[in-house]
Design a protein around this motif. Structure first.
Motif, mmCIF file in Angstrom:
data_model
loop_
_atom_site.group_PDB
_atom_site.id
_atom_site.type_symbol
_atom_site.label_atom_id
_atom_site.label_comp_id
_atom_site.label_asym_id
_atom_site.label_seq_id
_atom_site.Cartn_x
_atom_site.Cartn_y
_atom_site.Cartn_z
ATOM 1 N N GLU A 1 1.916 -12.163 -6.014
ATOM 2 C CA GLU A 1 1.615 -13.429 -5.353
ATOM 3 C C GLU A 1 0.366 -13.346 -4.475
ATOM 4 O O GLU A 1 -0.202 -14.368 -4.119
ATOM 5 N N GLU A 2 -0.086 -12.138 -4.130
ATOM 6 C CA GLU A 2 -1.210 -12.023 -3.176
ATOM 7 C C GLU A 2 -2.524 -12.401 -3.848
ATOM 8 O O GLU A 2 -2.920 -11.799 -4.854
ATOM 9 N N SER A 3 -3.228 -13.389 -3.269
ATOM 10 C CA SER A 3 -4.340 -14.036 -3.981
ATOM 11 C C SER A 3 -5.442 -13.103 -4.458
ATOM 12 O O SER A 3 -6.010 -13.326 -5.516
ATOM 13 N N PHE B 1 -1.150 5.477 10.834
ATOM 14 C CA PHE B 1 -1.273 4.016 10.952
ATOM 15 C C PHE B 1 -2.213 3.473 9.876
ATOM 16 O O PHE B 1 -1.976 2.421 9.294
ATOM 17 N N ARG B 2 -3.294 4.192 9.624
ATOM 18 C CA ARG B 2 -4.224 3.751 8.587
ATOM 19 C C ARG B 2 -3.663 4.087 7.186
ATOM 20 O O ARG B 2 -3.781 3.295 6.252
ATOM 21 N N ALA B 3 -3.028 5.247 7.071
ATOM 22 C CA ALA B 3 -2.537 5.699 5.759
ATOM 23 C C ALA B 3 -1.559 4.691 5.149
ATOM 24 O O ALA B 3 -1.596 4.417 3.948
ATOM 25 N N VAL B 4 -0.708 4.120 6.000
ATOM 26 C CA VAL B 4 0.298 3.176 5.480
ATOM 27 C C VAL B 4 -0.399 1.956 4.862
ATOM 28 O O VAL B 4 -0.043 1.502 3.774
ATOM 29 N N THR B 5 -1.418 1.446 5.530
ATOM 30 C CA THR B 5 -2.139 0.267 5.016
ATOM 31 C C THR B 5 -2.959 0.635 3.780
ATOM 32 O O THR B 5 -3.028 -0.117 2.806
ATOM 33 N N HIS B 6 -3.588 1.800 3.850
ATOM 34 C CA HIS B 6 -4.364 2.332 2.724
ATOM 35 C C HIS B 6 -3.468 2.424 1.485
ATOM 36 O O HIS B 6 -3.808 1.923 0.412
ATOM 37 N N ASN B 7 -2.279 3.013 1.675
ATOM 38 C CA ASN B 7 -1.361 3.170 0.545
ATOM 39 C C ASN B 7 -0.762 1.827 0.126
ATOM 40 O O ASN B 7 -0.453 1.620 -1.041
ATOM 41 N N LYS B 8 -0.606 0.910 1.087
ATOM 42 C CA LYS B 8 -0.120 -0.437 0.735
ATOM 43 C C LYS B 8 -1.090 -1.075 -0.251
ATOM 44 O O LYS B 8 -0.693 -1.748 -1.201
ATOM 45 N N GLY B 9 -2.384 -0.854 -0.015
ATOM 46 C CA GLY B 9 -3.391 -1.388 -0.942
ATOM 47 C C GLY B 9 -3.223 -0.789 -2.331
ATOM 48 O O GLY B 9 -3.345 -1.492 -3.340
ATOM 49 N N ILE B 10 -2.922 0.496 -2.395
ATOM 50 C CA ILE B 10 -2.676 1.156 -3.686
ATOM 51 C C ILE B 10 -1.456 0.501 -4.355
ATOM 52 O O ILE B 10 -1.465 0.174 -5.545
ATOM 53 N N MET B 11 -0.412 0.259 -3.537
ATOM 54 C CA MET B 11 0.822 -0.315 -4.093
ATOM 55 C C MET B 11 0.632 -1.771 -4.529
ATOM 56 O O MET B 11 1.379 -2.268 -5.371
ATOM 57 N N ASN B 12 -0.378 -2.467 -3.986
ATOM 58 C CA ASN B 12 -0.693 -3.816 -4.483
ATOM 59 C C ASN B 12 -0.930 -3.760 -5.988
ATOM 60 O O ASN B 12 -0.459 -4.599 -6.740
ATOM 61 N N GLY B 13 -1.689 -2.749 -6.404
ATOM 62 C CA GLY B 13 -1.985 -2.611 -7.834
ATOM 63 C C GLY B 13 -0.784 -2.082 -8.597
ATOM 64 O O GLY B 13 -0.427 -2.591 -9.661
ATOM 65 N N ALA C 1 -11.309 -0.954 -4.693
ATOM 66 C CA ALA C 1 -11.798 -2.296 -4.346
ATOM 67 C C ALA C 1 -11.619 -2.562 -2.854
ATOM 68 O O ALA C 1 -12.518 -3.085 -2.196
ATOM 69 N N ALA C 2 -10.448 -2.180 -2.318
ATOM 70 C CA ALA C 2 -10.187 -2.440 -0.899
ATOM 71 C C ALA C 2 -11.153 -1.648 -0.022
ATOM 72 O O ALA C 2 -11.775 -2.197 0.895
ATOM 73 N N LEU C 3 -11.324 -0.349 -0.324
ATOM 74 C CA LEU C 3 -12.196 0.486 0.518
ATOM 75 C C LEU C 3 -13.657 0.046 0.404
ATOM 76 O O LEU C 3 -14.418 0.115 1.376
ATOM 77 N N SER D 1 -14.720 -3.022 -0.077
ATOM 78 C CA SER D 1 -14.907 -4.190 0.789
ATOM 79 C C SER D 1 -14.865 -3.785 2.252
ATOM 80 O O SER D 1 -15.710 -4.190 3.057
ATOM 81 N N LEU D 2 -13.857 -2.981 2.603
ATOM 82 C CA LEU D 2 -13.672 -2.625 4.013
ATOM 83 C C LEU D 2 -14.897 -1.928 4.588
ATOM 84 O O LEU D 2 -15.261 -2.149 5.745
ATOM 85 N N THR D 3 -15.538 -1.070 3.780
ATOM 86 C CA THR D 3 -16.642 -0.275 4.320
ATOM 87 C C THR D 3 -17.993 -0.976 4.149
ATOM 88 O O THR D 3 -19.019 -0.443 4.540
ATOM 89 N N GLY E 1 -16.457 -6.059 4.779
ATOM 90 C CA GLY E 1 -15.205 -6.388 5.477
ATOM 91 C C GLY E 1 -14.286 -7.073 4.472
ATOM 92 O O GLY E 1 -14.763 -7.640 3.481
ATOM 93 N N ILE E 2 -12.993 -7.039 4.762
ATOM 94 C CA ILE E 2 -12.020 -7.504 3.762
ATOM 95 C C ILE E 2 -11.903 -9.019 3.729
ATOM 96 O O ILE E 2 -11.591 -9.618 2.710
ATOM 97 N N GLN E 3 -12.213 -9.685 4.845
ATOM 98 C CA GLN E 3 -11.883 -11.105 4.937
ATOM 99 C C GLN E 3 -12.746 -11.991 4.040
ATOM 100 O O GLN E 3 -12.280 -13.016 3.553
#
Ligand code: MEV
Length: 439
Positions: A85-87, A274-286, A380-382, A384-386, A389-391
């Motif tokens: 569902e995430e756009s 704290f960063r690893a969880v979000t980083h891995n969440k991005g992996i789990m999106n895929g 893709a996430a990294l 944009s982030l680097t 920015g992601i937004q």
């Protein structure tokens, strides 16, 4: 009991269940019934199939099924189906696929495919007696599951080993039968659990006939028999690499600068939970999106992957990156217990189609495809982030959600999508632009 409890709910007809739910919990929601019914399928057989996947079905819950094309994996092309569902997820995967398509694509390999199940039991007495009993009974244990393992053996799977594990340092009298399995193209949960329950039964009953045991030692107490979703020996690797100078398409940052920032971002996720969880969440999106689209158990995958991310005692990044001799390499090794036969794979028409889209992969092939989806998403996430920015990308993709929220018509959507190609998207900016257009 109060007026919000009910017994025998599962035995009511679907329509009675809906009436009860609406009367009890949604009395003010006039459209509730209409909303539920709008998601029913007019093909009765298909609806019945979905009704029977679980208990107490009242409607269907739709998720979009998207496709990310242009994935080159070990020199084969794939379009990857994703249910999510995430756009921004499918767009990000597609972008990463295209980026790496021009740089040799993804390289993958399956490292191992062993799955684990355990019989947890209590035994009081002389440990050497238990060891002797275990060694004596082992062939009989394997024999007892022959009716279950025969078919699996034909498909190249079966029981690899049974170990007796002494856990009494952690809990008094606690031992395990720690069993390793190969389940070929099946995820294997039912096979593993059936074998374990049979092991437990044989192990307990035969103890009563083992002469070396004292009367107390004969009373083995089975606590439970269940597979483990921690599968550190069911591992797949996915990797991309290219010369550092080939890394950028973006004129605002040099290839070397981008590579350095990217590696910094990965290193931060390696050491900072704290960063690893979000980083891995991005992996789990895929990963989750493809796991769902292919009818696999995303809860099992999630639990196993995050346990693996903490295997060294601290939650850490699943992916890694380096530059060596001018070559940038970005890779990941993750545990994935998947099936391409059994379960939903032969039942859900969209799952069947998704697997056909992927060329009817074996479980090993699917492990590799799904690992790639995770790595691509992380890239893709990294990226944009680097850089931007992601937004920026995120809000562009979210634009349609905001427009739908305000019931924009097709014409308004076209105008505003065009407008926001050159303007920053924010909730208030979209509302403002829409209001202006409507004046
Ligand atoms: C959002 O769903 C996922 C990200 O937060 C992942 C990340 O930060 O690496 C963008």
């Amino acid at each position: 009991m109060n007026d919000k409890t009910i017994s025998g709910f599962s035995k009511l007809s679907k329509s009675k269940k809906i009436d009860w739910i609406i009367n009890t919990y949604l009395p003010k929601q006039e459209d509730a019934k209409k909303i539920l019914e709008r998601y029913w399928n007019s093909d009765e057989k298909l609806q019945q199939l979905h009704d029977e996947f679980i208990e107490n079905t009242i409607s269907n819950y739709y998720l979009p099924l998207g496709v990310a094309p242009n994935f080159l994996i070990n020199n084969n092309m794939y379009a990857i189906p994703m249910a999510i569902e995430e756009s921004s997820v499918v767009a990000a995967a597609s972008k990463a696929a295209k980026f790496w398509l021009d740089r040799g694509g993804f390289k993958t390999s399956v490292i191992s495919t062993t799955k684990i199940g355990q019989v947890h039991f209590m035994y009081q007495g002389d440990k050497t007696h238990l060891k002797t009993y275990f060694n004596n009974i082992k062939p009989q244990l394997l024999n007892a599951v022959k009716p279950l393992s025969k078919n699996m053996e034909k498909r190249g799977g079966g029981i690899l080993d049974i170990e007796l594990r002494d856990k009494t340092d952690d809990i008094p009298n606690y031992f395990q039968l720690h069993v390793s399995f190969e389940t070929a193209d099946a995820m294997g949960a039912n096979f593993i659990n059936s074998c374990l329950e049979q092991f437990a039964k044989t192990f307990k009953t035969e103890a009563l006939n083992f002469e070396q045991f004292t009367a107390e030692e004969q009373q083995i107490e089975i606590v439970m028999s269940i597979l483990s979703n921690y599968v550190p020996d069911c591992l797949v690797r996915a990797e991309v690499s290219c010369k550092v100078e080939e890394l950028t398409e973006n004129k605002t940052i040099s290839a070397q600068e981008f590579a350095n920032k990217f590696i910094q971002a990965v290193t931060i996720a390696e050491i900072e939970p704290f960063r690893a969880v979000t980083h891995n969440k991005g992996i789990m999106n895929g990963i989750d999106a493809v796991v769902l689209a292919t009818g696999n158990d995303f809860r099992a995958v999630e639990a196993g992957v995050h346990a693996y991310a903490s295997r060294n005692g601290s939650y850490s990044s699943l992916s890694h990156a380096k530059i060596e001799n001018g070559i940038f390499t970005f890779w990941m090794e993750i545990p994935l217990a998947l099936g391409t036969v059994g379960g939903l794979t032969n039942l859900h028409p969209l799952v069947k189609l998704a697997l056909e889209m992927l060329g009817k992969p074996s479980a090993k092939e699917l492990m590799q495809i799904i690992a790639v989806a995770g790595l691509a998403q992380n890239f893709a996430a990294l990226r944009s982030l680097t850089t931007t920015g992601i937004q920026e990308g995120h809000m562009k993709m979210h634009l349609m959600n905001i427009l739908n929220q305000f019931e924009a018509n097709s014409e308004e959507k076209i105008t505003l999508v065009n407008h926001f190609k050159t303007h920053a998207v924010s909730h208030s900016a979209v509302v403002e632009a829409l209001e202006k257009l409507r004046q």
